[in-house]
Design a protein around this motif. Structure first.
Motif, PDB file in Angstrom:
ATOM      1  N   GLY A  45      50.929  15.723  28.589  1.00  7.46           N
ATOM      2  CA  GLY A  45      51.542  15.485  29.891  1.00  7.46           C
ATOM      3  C   GLY A  45      50.647  14.715  30.850  1.00  7.46           C
ATOM      4  O   GLY A  45      50.857  14.744  32.060  1.00  7.46           O
ATOM      5  N   HIS A  46      49.647  14.031  30.319  1.00  9.21           N
ATOM      6  CA  HIS A  46      48.712  13.285  31.151  1.00  9.21           C
ATOM      7  C   HIS A  46      49.332  12.007  31.702  1.00  9.21           C
ATOM      8  O   HIS A  46      50.248  11.432  31.095  1.00  9.21           O
ATOM      9  CB  HIS A  46      47.455  12.943  30.358  1.00  9.21           C
ATOM     10  CG  HIS A  46      46.591  14.135  30.088  1.00  9.21           C
ATOM     11  ND1 HIS A  46      45.519  14.085  29.210  1.00  9.21           N
ATOM     12  CD2 HIS A  46      46.609  15.392  30.573  1.00  9.21           C
ATOM     13  CE1 HIS A  46      44.931  15.267  29.179  1.00  9.21           C
ATOM     14  NE2 HIS A  46      45.582  16.077  29.992  1.00  9.21           N
ATOM     15  N   ASP A  47      48.771  11.563  32.852  1.00 13.80           N
ATOM     16  CA  ASP A  47      49.289  10.355  33.504  1.00 13.80           C
ATOM     17  C   ASP A  47      48.560   9.090  33.079  1.00 13.80           C
ATOM     18  O   ASP A  47      49.080   7.988  33.236  1.00 13.80           O
ATOM     19  CB  ASP A  47      49.152  10.480  35.022  1.00 13.80           C
ATOM     20  CG  ASP A  47      50.094  11.510  35.595  1.00 13.80           C
ATOM     21  OD1 ASP A  47      49.792  12.041  36.679  1.00 13.80           O
ATOM     22  OD2 ASP A  47      51.137  11.773  34.965  1.00 13.80           O
TER      23      ASP A  47
ATOM     24  N   LYS B 223      54.967   7.292  29.589  1.00 16.23           N
ATOM     25  CA  LYS B 223      53.678   7.906  29.926  1.00 16.23           C
ATOM     26  C   LYS B 223      52.961   8.503  28.731  1.00 16.23           C
ATOM     27  O   LYS B 223      51.752   8.637  28.725  1.00 16.23           O
ATOM     28  CB  LYS B 223      53.903   9.017  30.962  1.00 16.23           C
ATOM     29  CG  LYS B 223      53.794   8.571  32.379  1.00 16.23           C
ATOM     30  CD  LYS B 223      54.047   9.694  33.378  1.00 16.23           C
ATOM     31  CE  LYS B 223      53.592  11.055  32.956  1.00 16.23           C
ATOM     32  NZ  LYS B 223      53.723  12.047  34.055  1.00 16.23           N
ATOM     33  N   ALA B 224      53.701   8.880  27.724  1.00 10.74           N
ATOM     34  CA  ALA B 224      53.111   9.575  26.576  1.00 10.74           C
ATOM     35  C   ALA B 224      52.626   8.643  25.479  1.00 10.74           C
ATOM     36  O   ALA B 224      51.998   9.089  24.523  1.00 10.74           O
ATOM     37  CB  ALA B 224      54.123  10.560  25.994  1.00 10.74           C
TER      38      ALA B 224
ATOM     39  N   ASN C  73      50.535   5.984  34.584  1.00 10.30           N
ATOM     40  CA  ASN C  73      51.988   5.998  34.796  1.00 10.30           C
ATOM     41  C   ASN C  73      52.637   4.677  34.406  1.00 10.30           C
ATOM     42  O   ASN C  73      53.426   4.099  35.164  1.00 10.30           O
ATOM     43  CB  ASN C  73      52.342   6.334  36.245  1.00 10.30           C
ATOM     44  CG  ASN C  73      52.245   7.814  36.515  1.00 10.30           C
ATOM     45  OD1 ASN C  73      52.620   8.631  35.677  1.00 10.30           O
ATOM     46  ND2 ASN C  73      51.707   8.139  37.673  1.00 10.30           N
TER      47      ASN C  73
ATOM     48  N   GLN D 182      44.382  13.726  32.694  1.00 15.09           N
ATOM     49  CA  GLN D 182      45.352  14.117  33.715  1.00 15.09           C
ATOM     50  C   GLN D 182      45.046  13.417  35.037  1.00 15.09           C
ATOM     51  O   GLN D 182      45.927  12.905  35.704  1.00 15.09           O
ATOM     52  CB  GLN D 182      45.344  15.633  33.905  1.00 15.09           C
ATOM     53  CG  GLN D 182      46.284  16.113  35.004  1.00 15.09           C
ATOM     54  CD  GLN D 182      47.704  15.612  34.808  1.00 15.09           C
ATOM     55  OE1 GLN D 182      48.208  15.603  33.685  1.00 15.09           O
ATOM     56  NE2 GLN D 182      48.348  15.177  35.882  1.00 15.09           N
TER      57      GLN D 182
ATOM     58  N   SER E 176      43.343  10.108  26.750  1.00 13.72           N
ATOM     59  CA  SER E 176      44.200  10.358  27.911  1.00 13.72           C
ATOM     60  C   SER E 176      43.490  11.309  28.861  1.00 13.72           C
ATOM     61  O   SER E 176      42.579  12.041  28.461  1.00 13.72           O
ATOM     62  CB  SER E 176      45.550  10.939  27.489  1.00 13.72           C
ATOM     63  OG  SER E 176      45.419  12.278  27.041  1.00 13.72           O
TER      64      SER E 176
ATOM     65  N   ASN F 152      50.547  14.488  23.869  1.00 11.18           N
ATOM     66  CA  ASN F 152      51.537  15.513  24.241  1.00 11.18           C
ATOM     67  C   ASN F 152      50.977  16.458  25.294  1.00 11.18           C
ATOM     68  O   ASN F 152      51.394  17.619  25.397  1.00 11.18           O
ATOM     69  CB  ASN F 152      52.007  16.266  22.998  1.00 11.18           C
ATOM     70  CG  ASN F 152      50.887  17.024  22.312  1.00 11.18           C
ATOM     71  OD1 ASN F 152      49.758  17.080  22.804  1.00 11.18           O
ATOM     72  ND2 ASN F 152      51.174  17.598  21.156  1.00 11.18           N
TER      73      ASN F 152
END
Lengths: 115, 113
Positions: B28-30, B71-72, B51, B95, B93, B26
């Protein structure tokens, strides 16, 4: 190819004494270097990283590491060890010149801080 | 709130079975990863998605198949489990897949009997 070595399987240090956990690396260009800590039955936690700039990097929980390009080393240090620092420490390297997302981890060093 | 979560935490199963491990972040990492940690604590990358696109696919048996629905999430499915698959599997994960630090989940301990 990128690689990292942690020459010590275990490091023992008395509480209150300075600690050093050693790491050397091999990459074709300039490395990205990371230290992680793993407590028993937990995932790895990020401590600090070197990407560029100042060779002395400060991180979480009072840890720091010094990037030494000539010796290809990135040793983890702390001025005064705590019993709660006892854990497994991993050094990791990425070779950005290779265009890789891959992070290569060392085999880990078990740190025991003796009360 | 847990940043990177994995389910289940423990998985005990018999040889030949098929199982899945789920991972959600949660942050928001790619970029997301799967690692295997063996009994000697050696950590090895298995897969990475950026992605929803597979960018790292290390030499692992093709019984292992990652799936990234968005993505999550990055799930790991394992077919025809073998004794040697017993290990702790970590999801992570980041960013920035090249410069950024990775955030790890708590791990899933898989035991194959």
């Amino acid at each position: 190819a990128q690689s990292v070595a942690q020459p010590e399987d275990q490091v023992n240090v008395a509480e209150g004494n300075p600690l050093t956990v050693k790491c050397t690396y091999s990459v074709s260009g300039n490395p990205y270097l990371f230290w992680y800590v793993q407590y028993p039955n937990r995932g790895l936690q990020f401590l600090l990283k070197y990407i560029t700039g100042d060779n002395l990097v400060k991180g979480s929980y009072g840890f720091e590491a010094e990037f030494n390009k000539s010796q290809t080393s990135f040793h983890l240090k702390k001025p005064s060890a705590l019993v709660s620092d006892s854990a497994l420490y991993f050094c990791a390297v990425r070779d950005p010149g290779a265009g890789s997302y891959q992070l290569t981890f060392g085999k880990g060093t078990k740190l025991s801080v003796i009360p | 709130d847990t940043a990177v979560s994995q389910t289940p935490k423990y998985l005990v199963t018999q040889m030949g079975n098929d199982k899945s491990i789920k991972c959600e972040q949660n942050l928001g990492h790619d970029t997301m990863y799967w690692y295997k940690q063996d009994s000697k604590k050696f950590l090895k990358i298995m897969f990475s998605y950026n992605n929803k696109e597979l960018i790292i696919n290390e030499t692992v048996p093709n019984r292992f198949s990652p799936k990234s629905p968005d993505k999550a999430h990055l799930n790991l499915h394992i077919n025809s489990l073998e004794l040697g698959d017993s290990a702790v599997y970590f999801c992570a994960s980041s960013q920035d897949g090249r410069r950024g630090e990775q955030y790890f989940g708590p791990g899933t301990r898989l035991t194959v009997t």
